[in-house]
Design an enzyme around this catalytic site. Structure first.
Site, mmCIF file in Angstrom:
data_model
loop_
_atom_site.group_PDB
_atom_site.id
_atom_site.type_symbol
_atom_site.label_atom_id
_atom_site.label_comp_id
_atom_site.label_asym_id
_atom_site.label_seq_id
_atom_site.Cartn_x
_atom_site.Cartn_y
_atom_site.Cartn_z
ATOM 1 N N ALA A 130 0.842 -1.209 0.000
ATOM 2 C CA ALA A 130 0.000 0.000 0.000
ATOM 3 C C ALA A 130 0.868 1.246 0.000
ATOM 4 O O ALA A 130 1.466 1.599 1.020
ATOM 5 C CB ALA A 130 -0.926 0.007 1.216
ATOM 6 N N GLN A 339 23.743 17.752 -19.094
ATOM 7 C CA GLN A 339 24.048 17.874 -20.524
ATOM 8 C C GLN A 339 25.039 19.015 -20.764
ATOM 9 O O GLN A 339 25.963 18.888 -21.574
ATOM 10 C CB GLN A 339 22.734 18.135 -21.288
ATOM 11 N N GLU A 366 5.938 11.537 -1.077
ATOM 12 C CA GLU A 366 4.856 12.427 -0.611
ATOM 13 C C GLU A 366 3.682 12.428 -1.597
ATOM 14 O O GLU A 366 3.003 13.443 -1.786
ATOM 15 C CB GLU A 366 5.431 13.842 -0.486
HETATM 16 C C1 LIG Z 1 13.309 7.784 -0.502
HETATM 17 C C2 LIG Z 1 11.888 7.603 -0.081
HETATM 18 C C3 LIG Z 1 11.476 8.057 1.152
HETATM 19 C C4 LIG Z 1 10.142 7.832 1.571
HETATM 20 N N1 LIG Z 1 9.779 8.227 2.835
HETATM 21 C C5 LIG Z 1 8.549 7.859 3.302
HETATM 22 C C6 LIG Z 1 8.177 8.122 4.663
HETATM 23 O O1 LIG Z 1 8.935 8.732 5.430
HETATM 24 N N2 LIG Z 1 6.965 7.672 5.094
HETATM 25 C C7 LIG Z 1 6.100 7.013 4.289
HETATM 26 O O2 LIG Z 1 5.040 6.610 4.734
HETATM 27 N N3 LIG Z 1 6.417 6.760 2.980
HETATM 28 C C8 LIG Z 1 7.620 7.168 2.485
HETATM 29 N N4 LIG Z 1 7.946 6.902 1.172
HETATM 30 C C9 LIG Z 1 7.009 6.198 0.331
HETATM 31 C C10 LIG Z 1 6.393 7.050 -0.780
HETATM 32 O O3 LIG Z 1 5.496 7.979 -0.235
HETATM 33 C C11 LIG Z 1 5.756 6.076 -1.768
HETATM 34 O O4 LIG Z 1 6.821 5.437 -2.451
HETATM 35 C C12 LIG Z 1 4.814 6.757 -2.742
HETATM 36 O O5 LIG Z 1 3.669 7.243 -2.088
HETATM 37 C C13 LIG Z 1 4.359 5.807 -3.864
HETATM 38 O O6 LIG Z 1 3.925 4.591 -3.369
HETATM 39 P P1 LIG Z 1 4.506 3.223 -3.991
HETATM 40 O O7 LIG Z 1 5.993 3.349 -3.982
HETATM 41 O O8 LIG Z 1 3.920 2.089 -3.258
HETATM 42 O O9 LIG Z 1 4.043 3.231 -5.481
HETATM 43 P P2 LIG Z 1 2.636 2.681 -6.052
HETATM 44 O O10 LIG Z 1 1.530 3.273 -5.291
HETATM 45 O O11 LIG Z 1 2.699 1.202 -6.171
HETATM 46 O O12 LIG Z 1 2.640 3.323 -7.499
HETATM 47 C C14 LIG Z 1 3.346 2.746 -8.595
HETATM 48 C C15 LIG Z 1 3.008 3.549 -9.847
HETATM 49 O O13 LIG Z 1 1.599 3.472 -10.098
HETATM 50 C C16 LIG Z 1 1.061 4.782 -10.173
HETATM 51 N N5 LIG Z 1 -0.302 4.814 -9.615
HETATM 52 C C17 LIG Z 1 -0.735 4.246 -8.463
HETATM 53 N N6 LIG Z 1 -2.027 4.529 -8.272
HETATM 54 C C18 LIG Z 1 -2.410 5.309 -9.302
HETATM 55 C C19 LIG Z 1 -3.638 5.946 -9.679
HETATM 56 N N7 LIG Z 1 -4.730 5.862 -8.908
HETATM 57 N N8 LIG Z 1 -3.669 6.677 -10.817
HETATM 58 C C20 LIG Z 1 -2.556 6.778 -11.589
HETATM 59 N N9 LIG Z 1 -1.364 6.212 -11.291
HETATM 60 C C21 LIG Z 1 -1.312 5.490 -10.166
HETATM 61 C C22 LIG Z 1 1.994 5.649 -9.338
HETATM 62 O O14 LIG Z 1 1.873 7.018 -9.658
HETATM 63 C C23 LIG Z 1 3.331 5.046 -9.691
HETATM 64 O O15 LIG Z 1 3.782 5.582 -10.891
HETATM 65 C C24 LIG Z 1 9.253 7.175 0.715
HETATM 66 C C25 LIG Z 1 9.669 6.745 -0.545
HETATM 67 C C26 LIG Z 1 10.960 6.941 -0.955
HETATM 68 C C27 LIG Z 1 11.377 6.433 -2.311
#
Ligand SMILES: Cc1cc2nc3c(=O)[nH]c(=O)nc-3n(C[C@H](O)[C@H](O)[C@H](O)COP(=O)(O)OP(=O)(O)OC[C@H]3O[C@@H](n4cnc5c(N)ncnc54)[C@H](O)[C@@H]3O)c2cc1C
Length: 382
Positions: A130, A339, A366
């Site tokens: 999630a 670049q 975020e």
């Molecule tokens: C370095 C780093 C630090 C972070 N720090 C924190 C933190 O401190 N606390 C915390 O809770 N989280 C943190 N995160 C998590 C971050 O908020 C999530 O990675 C982000 O919200 C995306 O979630 P996911 O990686 O599961 O991608 P997914 O939700 O699996 O998304 C994968 C792809 O599908 C697309 N997608 C998903 N749903 C839709 C939709 N409805 N419509 C169109 N496109 C969609 C997304 O845009 C993305 O391109 C961090 C992430 C990173 C990389």
């Protein structure tokens, strides 16, 4: 509309610029290459009041405006994105749930040390299954007679395992409401609580000095006093905290664009090819002009969203627009900057290469940019 920082915001920006140039710049490359979170630097920022920017003095903070906070992140982020990321996450998602939804006792126990810069805070929303779909979290908090038992896991949690980390504010399912839909609560879990495991530091393509880790909760018992606010209001609490976090990521993005624009312009003026500085070639000039124009738009969107928050106006749409535009701009701008540097820009010894690696996450963290599009479209009435 003429936009200028007030005296307090300018003083904070000057303080952060001097600190970043004097104390962060000398260790930035070493910490990034070693993938080490420099807690000694974060502790010094804490002593300067930079870890309690959005918290009132009553709870140990510096009570800065959101505009001043953006100005602070802009100055730190121009020098090092990982440290600026740690500072912004701590100040927003790491601290604000306790300020906004905690009891006075919780603020005194946990928010005060965070705001006084004696500890770092983390925000646990994302799970392996999630991310964008926050409602899909599986971590559960089960009510028992004298508290709650938490089971589940979180991933990608920033500031989660440094020597300064105090604990994590997390979102967990607490049951189902009258309509049969899941309800969610916010909990603060201190480091060292039995059953709470902090995993190994994760390795990203950028933000290498930021401490990002997975967390596991295996029958973690916390007392009733660890529930932050109403046990059915957690999702709204988390999502509204992310609105401020988006302004912070927009500030980080704009700081990156500003830094790489200066680097690329200075390099272009001194790099000689075909007998003259490459800054005299129109192809190079146009890249710099585009970067400067897009940066100005990022800056106006970001400060405008921050000023709306300070004025008590709704800012969800503006924060999403600022984050969307500023992060897209940063990714494009740093690609153009590399670049302009040519081959030397591709080498990791060159600071612009480090910024290139740091940029991509700005479009992901975020709330991804696709989610920002959805937020904006929803607020347009779609
Ligand atoms: C370095 C780093 C630090 C972070 N720090 C924190 C933190 O401190 N606390 C915390 O809770 N989280 C943190 N995160 C998590 C971050 O908020 C999530 O990675 C982000 O919200 C995306 O979630 P996911 O990686 O599961 O991608 P997914 O939700 O699996 O998304 C994968 C792809 O599908 C697309 N997608 C998903 N749903 C839709 C939709 N409805 N419509 C169109 N496109 C969609 C997304 O845009 C993305 O391109 C961090 C992430 C990173 C990389």
């Amino acid at each position: 509309m003429l936009f200028e920082l007030d005296d307090d915001a300018q003083a904070l920006a000057d303080l952060c610029r001097d600190f970043a140039e004097g104390e962060i710049a000398p260790i930035a490359a070493e910490a990034w290459n070693a993938e080490r979170c420099p807690v000694e630097v974060l502790a010094k920022l804490g002593e300067l009041g930079v870890l309690g920017l959005l918290v009132p003095e009553e709870w140990g903070g510096s009570d800065a405006s959101t505009v001043a906070f953006v100005a602070a992140i802009e100055q730190i982020g121009r020098v090092d994105q990982s440290i600026a990321a740690a500072v912004q996450a701590h100040n927003t998602i790491g601290s604000l749930p306790l300020l906004r939804f905690g009891s006075d006792d919780q603020r005194d126990r946990w928010l005060r040390p965070l705001a006084e810069g004696r500890a770092l805070g983390a925000f646990g929303l994302t799970e392996p299954d999630a991310g964008s779909d926050a409602r899909g979290i599986r971590t559960k908090a089960e009510k028992v007679s004298d508290g709650w038992v938490i089971n589940g896991s979180k991933t990608f949690i920033s500031n989660a395992g440094t020597d300064m980390t105090m604990g994590v504010t997390l979102l967990a399912r607490t049951g189902v409401d009258a309509a049969g839909k899941p309800s969610y609560g916010t909990f603060f879990v201190e480091r060292g609580t039995p059953g709470f495991t902090i995993g190994a530091k994760m390795r990203g393509i950028g933000w290498k000095a930021l401490d990002t880790r997975p967390l596991a909760f295996d029958d973690v018992f916390v007392g009733e006093d660890h529930l932050v606010g109403d046990p059915s209001m957690g999702l709204g609490q988390f999502l509204s905290t992310l609105e401020v976090g988006r302004i912070a990521v927009a500030a980080l993005s704009m700081s990156l664009t500003s830094a790489v624009l200066d680097m690329a312009r200075d390099y272009a003026k001194q790099r000689i090819q075909f007998g003259k500085p490459i800054s005299e070639f129109q192809a190079v000039q146009f890249k710099l002009a585009d970067m400067a124009t897009e940066l100005e738009a990022s800056r106006l969107l970001t400060y405008s969203a921050a000023a709306r928050r300070d004025a008590g106006k709704p800012f969800m749409k503006e924060a999403a627009m600022a984050k969307l535009h500023a992060s897209r701009t940063a990714v494009r701008a740093v690609s153009e900057a590399v670049q302009i540097f040519g081959g030397v820009g591709y080498m990791l010894e060159t600071p612009v290469a480090r910024f290139y690696c740091d940029a991509k996450v700005l479009e992901i963290g975020e709330g991804t940019n696709e989610i920002q599009h959805s937020v904006i479209a929803r607020l347009l009435g779609c």
